[in-house]
Design a protein around this motif. Structure first.
Motif, PDB file in Angstrom:
ATOM      1  N   ASP A 189       0.832  -1.194   0.000  1.00  8.91           N
ATOM      2  CA  ASP A 189       0.000   0.000   0.000  1.00  8.91           C
ATOM      3  C   ASP A 189       0.870   1.250   0.000  1.00  8.91           C
ATOM      4  N   VAL A 190       1.610   1.401  -1.082  1.00 13.86           N
ATOM      5  CA  VAL A 190       2.447   2.583  -1.275  1.00 13.86           C
ATOM      6  C   VAL A 190       2.090   3.189  -2.626  1.00 13.86           C
ATOM      7  N   THR A 191       2.359   4.452  -2.780  1.00 14.60           N
ATOM      8  CA  THR A 191       2.032   5.150  -4.020  1.00 14.60           C
ATOM      9  C   THR A 191       3.282   5.427  -4.842  1.00 14.60           C
ATOM     10  N   VAL A 192       3.072   5.677  -6.111  1.00 12.65           N
ATOM     11  CA  VAL A 192       4.189   6.050  -6.977  1.00 12.65           C
ATOM     12  C   VAL A 192       4.820   7.347  -6.484  1.00 12.65           C
ATOM     13  N   SER A 193       3.996   8.255  -5.970  1.00 13.25           N
ATOM     14  CA  SER A 193       4.523   9.528  -5.455  1.00 13.25           C
ATOM     15  C   SER A 193       5.469   9.299  -4.287  1.00 13.25           C
ATOM     16  N   GLN A 194       5.112   8.377  -3.380  1.00 18.85           N
ATOM     17  CA  GLN A 194       5.986   8.077  -2.238  1.00 18.85           C
ATOM     18  C   GLN A 194       7.294   7.458  -2.698  1.00 18.85           C
ATOM     19  N   ILE A 195       7.203   6.563  -3.661  1.00 16.08           N
ATOM     20  CA  ILE A 195       8.410   5.926  -4.204  1.00 16.08           C
ATOM     21  C   ILE A 195       9.294   6.974  -4.873  1.00 16.08           C
ATOM     22  N   ALA A 196       8.674   7.819  -5.708  1.00 21.49           N
ATOM     23  CA  ALA A 196       9.430   8.836  -6.447  1.00 21.49           C
ATOM     24  C   ALA A 196      10.086   9.830  -5.490  1.00 21.49           C
ATOM     25  N   ARG A 197       9.358  10.204  -4.446  1.00 19.99           N
ATOM     26  CA  ARG A 197       9.907  11.156  -3.465  1.00 19.99           C
ATOM     27  C   ARG A 197      11.150  10.573  -2.801  1.00 19.99           C
ATOM     28  N   ARG A 198      11.077   9.307  -2.413  1.00 16.83           N
ATOM     29  CA  ARG A 198      12.242   8.672  -1.780  1.00 16.83           C
ATOM     30  C   ARG A 198      13.407   8.581  -2.753  1.00 16.83           C
ATOM     31  N   ALA A 199      13.118   8.361  -4.035  1.00 21.75           N
ATOM     32  CA  ALA A 199      14.167   8.231  -5.045  1.00 21.75           C
ATOM     33  C   ALA A 199      14.714   9.580  -5.498  1.00 21.75           C
ATOM     34  N   GLY A 200      14.020  10.654  -5.140  1.00 23.30           N
ATOM     35  CA  GLY A 200      14.474  11.982  -5.527  1.00 23.30           C
ATOM     36  C   GLY A 200      14.170  12.336  -6.966  1.00 23.30           C
ATOM     37  N   VAL A 201      13.076  11.760  -7.513  1.00 21.47           N
ATOM     38  CA  VAL A 201      12.667  12.079  -8.883  1.00 21.47           C
ATOM     39  C   VAL A 201      11.182  12.424  -8.871  1.00 21.47           C
ATOM     40  N   SER A 202      10.666  12.848  -9.999  1.00 21.01           N
ATOM     41  CA  SER A 202       9.253  13.198 -10.090  1.00 21.01           C
ATOM     42  C   SER A 202       8.400  11.961 -10.333  1.00 21.01           C
ATOM     43  N   SER A 203       7.138  12.036  -9.941  1.00 20.51           N
ATOM     44  CA  SER A 203       6.199  10.940 -10.214  1.00 20.51           C
ATOM     45  C   SER A 203       6.066  10.714 -11.714  1.00 20.51           C
ATOM     46  N   ALA A 204       6.083  11.802 -12.468  1.00 20.49           N
ATOM     47  CA  ALA A 204       5.948  11.691 -13.922  1.00 20.49           C
ATOM     48  C   ALA A 204       7.090  10.877 -14.516  1.00 20.49           C
ATOM     49  N   LEU A 205       8.301  11.075 -13.993  1.00 15.72           N
ATOM     50  CA  LEU A 205       9.448  10.327 -14.508  1.00 15.72           C
ATOM     51  C   LEU A 205       9.330   8.852 -14.129  1.00 15.72           C
ATOM     52  N   ALA A 206       8.849   8.579 -12.916  1.00 15.59           N
ATOM     53  CA  ALA A 206       8.655   7.181 -12.504  1.00 15.59           C
ATOM     54  C   ALA A 206       7.653   6.493 -13.428  1.00 15.59           C
ATOM     55  N   HIS A 207       6.557   7.168 -13.734  1.00 15.59           N
ATOM     56  CA  HIS A 207       5.567   6.601 -14.663  1.00 15.59           C
ATOM     57  C   HIS A 207       6.166   6.430 -16.059  1.00 15.59           C
ATOM     58  N   HIS A 208       7.006   7.372 -16.459  1.00 22.36           N
ATOM     59  CA  HIS A 208       7.632   7.299 -17.783  1.00 22.36           C
ATOM     60  C   HIS A 208       8.525   6.068 -17.894  1.00 22.36           C
ATOM     61  N   TYR A 209       9.286   5.774 -16.827  1.00 21.94           N
ATOM     62  CA  TYR A 209      10.215   4.649 -16.871  1.00 21.94           C
ATOM     63  C   TYR A 209       9.515   3.301 -16.726  1.00 21.94           C
ATOM     64  N   PHE A 210       8.477   3.239 -15.893  1.00 24.10           N
ATOM     65  CA  PHE A 210       7.903   1.929 -15.566  1.00 24.10           C
ATOM     66  C   PHE A 210       6.443   1.742 -15.986  1.00 24.10           C
ATOM     67  N   GLY A 211       5.718   2.807 -16.174  1.00 25.64           N
ATOM     68  CA  GLY A 211       4.331   2.684 -16.594  1.00 25.64           C
ATOM     69  C   GLY A 211       3.347   2.833 -15.453  1.00 25.64           C
ATOM     70  N   GLY A 212       3.518   2.075 -14.377  1.00 24.13           N
ATOM     71  CA  GLY A 212       2.592   2.146 -13.257  1.00 24.13           C
ATOM     72  C   GLY A 212       3.146   1.447 -12.041  1.00 24.13           C
TER      73      GLY A 212
END
Length: 213
Positions: A29-52
């Protein structure tokens, strides 16, 4: 546009962030935004690299399995003889890079994901098949027709120790976990009943073990 050469670095950062977030929360139960924040990148970039989110989870699962496979192969390359091969497989299963709280939590949650994701289920089957195959190859010269039963028991013990530590009752101890499985292996090999009894835990085995005080 992203800088050339940064994609592999950011993908790895997102995968590590996924493992840490799952470990921190103890669930998927984690969000892409939480993952992206920890990685230091934007949510949009995370979606771009992985899709979902599910694709990010699957990539993290592949990463964990890839690291595990690399450690097992490296350990087997140095092992001579079936007992040393068995010790190598078991020790690698509890190698410190894999047997740490966040990876253990992620590993357990991937089993949950496999209930609804065909790709996650496929990856777990690949892991189970390779573990069983490696164990059988080393066990056949030592146990003959009892090898499949012993291999199944050892695989279950390895998974069981991950489940136990997922409860966070104690900090993971890679050496102690390896010792426990190796002791059980020696007991199984010494027992005519094969996987039906575990007489004690003081047998000697390669790769270390508990010593009497």
């Amino acid at each position: 546009m992203p800088k050339l050469g940064m994609e592999p670095i950011r993908r790895e950062a997102l995968i590590e962030a996924t493992i840490h977030e799952i470990g921190h929360r103890g669930s998927l139960d984690v969000t892409v935004s939480q993952i992206a924040r920890r990685a230091g990148v934007s949510s949009a970039l995370a979606h771009h690299y992985f899709g979902g989110k599910e694709q990010i989870f699957t990539a993290a699962m592949r990463h964990i399995l890839s690291v595990y496979g690399t450690r097992v192969r490296a350990a087997l390359a140095l092992a001579e003889g079936p007992r040393a091969r068995l010790a190598a497989i078991i020790r690698a299963s509890f190698e410190a890079g894999n047997f740490r709280p966040e990876v253990i939590a992620a590993w357990m949650n991937f089993y949950v994901q496999a209930q609804t994701s065909e790709e996650a289920r496929r990856l777990l089957r690949v892991y189970q098949h390779r573990l069983r195959s490696n164990l059988l190859h080393a066990l056949r010269p030592l146990a003959g027709t009892r090898a499949p039963g012993i291999a199944a028991t050892i695989a279950a013990l390895i998974d069981g120790l991950y489940i136990r530590h997922a409860l966070r009752e104690a900090d993971p101890d890679p050496r102690r976990a390896g010792d426990q499985v190796l002791d059980a292996l020696e007991a199984l090999l010494a027992s005519p009943a094969g996987s039906r009894s575990l007489p004690g835990d003081r047998a000697k085995h390669p790769g270390g073990g508990r010593k009497e005080a």
